[in-house]
Design an enzyme around this catalytic site. Structure first.
Site, short mmCIF file in Angstrom:
data_model
loop_
_atom_site.label_atom_id
_atom_site.label_comp_id
_atom_site.label_asym_id
_atom_site.label_seq_id
_atom_site.Cartn_x
_atom_site.Cartn_y
_atom_site.Cartn_z
N PRO A 1 34.37 -13.09 -17.15
CA PRO A 1 33.29 -12.47 -16.43
C PRO A 1 32.12 -13.13 -15.87
CG PRO A 1 33.44 -11.70 -18.79
CD PRO A 1 34.06 -13.20 -18.94
N GLY A 2 32.00 -14.61 -15.54
CA GLY A 2 31.25 -15.34 -14.94
C GLY A 2 29.85 -15.26 -15.15
N ARG B 1 20.10 -20.93 -4.81
CA ARG B 1 20.64 -20.16 -4.47
C ARG B 1 20.74 -19.55 -3.59
NH1 ARG B 1 22.05 -16.33 -6.47
NH2 ARG B 1 24.66 -15.81 -5.78
N CYS C 1 8.57 -29.42 -0.31
CA CYS C 1 7.99 -30.14 0.81
C CYS C 1 9.53 -29.83 1.50
CB CYS C 1 7.80 -31.80 1.13
SG CYS C 1 6.77 -31.91 0.05
N GLU C 2 9.77 -28.30 2.20
CA GLU C 2 10.94 -27.87 2.58
C GLU C 2 10.66 -26.65 3.29
OE1 GLU C 2 13.63 -29.02 3.74
OE2 GLU C 2 13.78 -30.61 1.93
#
Length: 445
Positions: free
Chosen positions: A298-299, A341, A372-373
């Protein structure tokens, strides 16, 4: 079918405080701090049992048996492994670390499958020594390596061949795993899969169990599973013609879609079980022969909807957009280090104030982290009330899969704890990182 992204025990108090598993998020934040991964144990185990029961019943109508393999890469702890064993599931692992945690949780080695496109010698040695139930071989190189290693250890290695069926399914290209131009599996179209099966059958130290495929993740279409099953069973028949024996097992993979936002589509296990079992029966009828034992994976569909991430709100500010509109930026005390994600896959999430009620008009908002992005985004677009402020708790649902397991220490951030809640009680599954951990990992001059 549309679904809610919140776990089944999530409720609101009269004051608007979110409760999960009978525990308020304010109490969780006070006791364990934020960011915090929260796992609804009742929801988690109900989803596992649903896959077990629906698929067992659907295939039993045709006289076949099915095993369900929990995806340890979605989220794994020894206690979760114990839940899955108690609930009658098997487990798949793809590293030495995942194998050791699964064993620590009490899963019998015989109910563990080892995956991976480039398994290392220490991983294979440990797997063969403890007696895992299946090793999914991914290349001709690996067939030779496993055969030689098993011989040196004086054991027979139980193997399945991972097949690239050519059925394309899933969302982002990085999680579609059955097209030709990628690292996994042996091609059905070129004949490599059949050749690999024959090589395993002839190898002195291998026991060939069967064939395995995985066509992708976040799949909504039953048609993809139906077509993949058709191709796998025809490959099994081709092997019978070539080798004169039937393969006892077929793994149909998985990757069932979940809802990340309110009203999003998800694949229902009850419907999927019946349709897949009936599709297999339609293929098996003209082929004939003995039905194999099936397995599915099923993941994220077990862990994902059962978990959420709890954050504390810090800075809130509004910025002007080129179209004349405005966006509210809500910064939280986590970010891409606890959920990569969004930046990796463009994943869509939702969010809600969890510590109080608000009747203020919501506005277009973006939930961002503290790293810091500029790409450090947790939720790209969500409506949140204009009075959201520093100190509020914000909950992001459907983060039970690939949150903690993909978390990093970017900017030397401390990875959050994972807490399970059930029937009014909370317990730690994975503790929070500490500054002492960071300093222990660092080697001074």
């Amino acid at each position: 079918m549309t679904h809610s992204p919140w776990s089944c025990t999530a409720t609101r108090s009269d004051a608007g405080v979110l409760n999960v598993g009978g525990v308020s998020v304010t109490d969780l934040a006070s006791q364990f701090g934020t960011p915090l991964y929260v796992v609804d144990e009742r929801d988690f185990r109900a989803r596992a049992s649903a896959f077990r029961d629906h698929f067992s019943a659907a295939f039993a109508r045709h006289g076949a048996q099915v095993d369900v393999f929990y995806a340890s890469k979605a989220f794994l702890s020894s206690q979760v492994a114990g839940w899955m064993h108690e609930d009658g599931l098997c487990i798949d692992v793809a590293s030495l670390g995942e194998l050791e945690v699964a064993l620590r949780g009490g899963i019998p080695a015989s109910r563990i499958g080892l995956h991976g496109n480039n398994k290392q010698i220490d991983e294979l040695t440990r797997a063969l020594t403890v007696g895992v139930g299946r090793i999914i071989v991914d290349s001709f190189t690996e067939i030779d390596v496993v055969n030689e290693l098993a011989g040196s250890l004086g054991v027979k290695a139980p193997v399945m061949v991972r097949v690239t069926t050519g059925v394309h399914a899933g969302g982002h290209e990085y999680i579609a795993t059955s097209h030709e131009d990628q690292k996994f599996g042996l091609s059905l179209a070129t004949g490599a899969a059949l050749e690999a099966l024959l090589a395993c059958h002839a190898a002195e130290n291998l026991t060939l169990l069967g064939i395995h495929t995985h066509i992708g993740s976040q799949i909504l279409s039953i048609d993809a599973f139906r077509e993949s099953a058709d191709r796998m069973l025809r490959l099994r028949a081709a092997f019978v013609d070539a080798a004169g024996v039937e393969l006892p097992e077929v793994d149909l993979g998985g990757g069932y879609a979940i809802a990340y936002t309110e009203g999003a589509e998800a694949l229902d296990p009850a419907d999927a079980a019946v349709e897949i079992a009936d599709a297999v029966a339609q293929v098996m009828e003209p082929i004939g022969g003995t039905w194999p034992r099936f397995s599915i994976e099923p993941g994220r569909a077990i862990a994902g909807p059962a978990g959420m991430t709890l954050y504390s709100v810090g800075v809130v500010k509004r910025v002007s957009l080129e179209d004349g509109g405005e966006r509210q930026y809500v910064a939280v005390d986590g970010g891409m280090s606890d959920n990569p994600r969004t930046i990796m896959y463009g994943a869509q999430y939702s969010a809600a104030i969890a510590s109080r009620e608000s009747d203020v008009t919501p506005v277009l908002s973006r939930v961002v982290g503290k790293h810091c992005e500029s790409g450090d985004i947790v939720v790209r677009d969500v409506d949140l009330p204009q009075d959201i402020a520093r100190g509020d708790l914000l909950a992001v649902p459907a983060t039970g899969a690939y949150g903690r397991s993909m978390a990093s220490n970017y900017n030397n951030a401390l990875r959050p704890a994972v807490v399970a809640v059930r029937d009014g009680a909370a317990k730690v599954l994975v503790r929070r990182d500490t500054i002492a951990d960071l300093l222990d990992w660092d080697v001074p001059a």
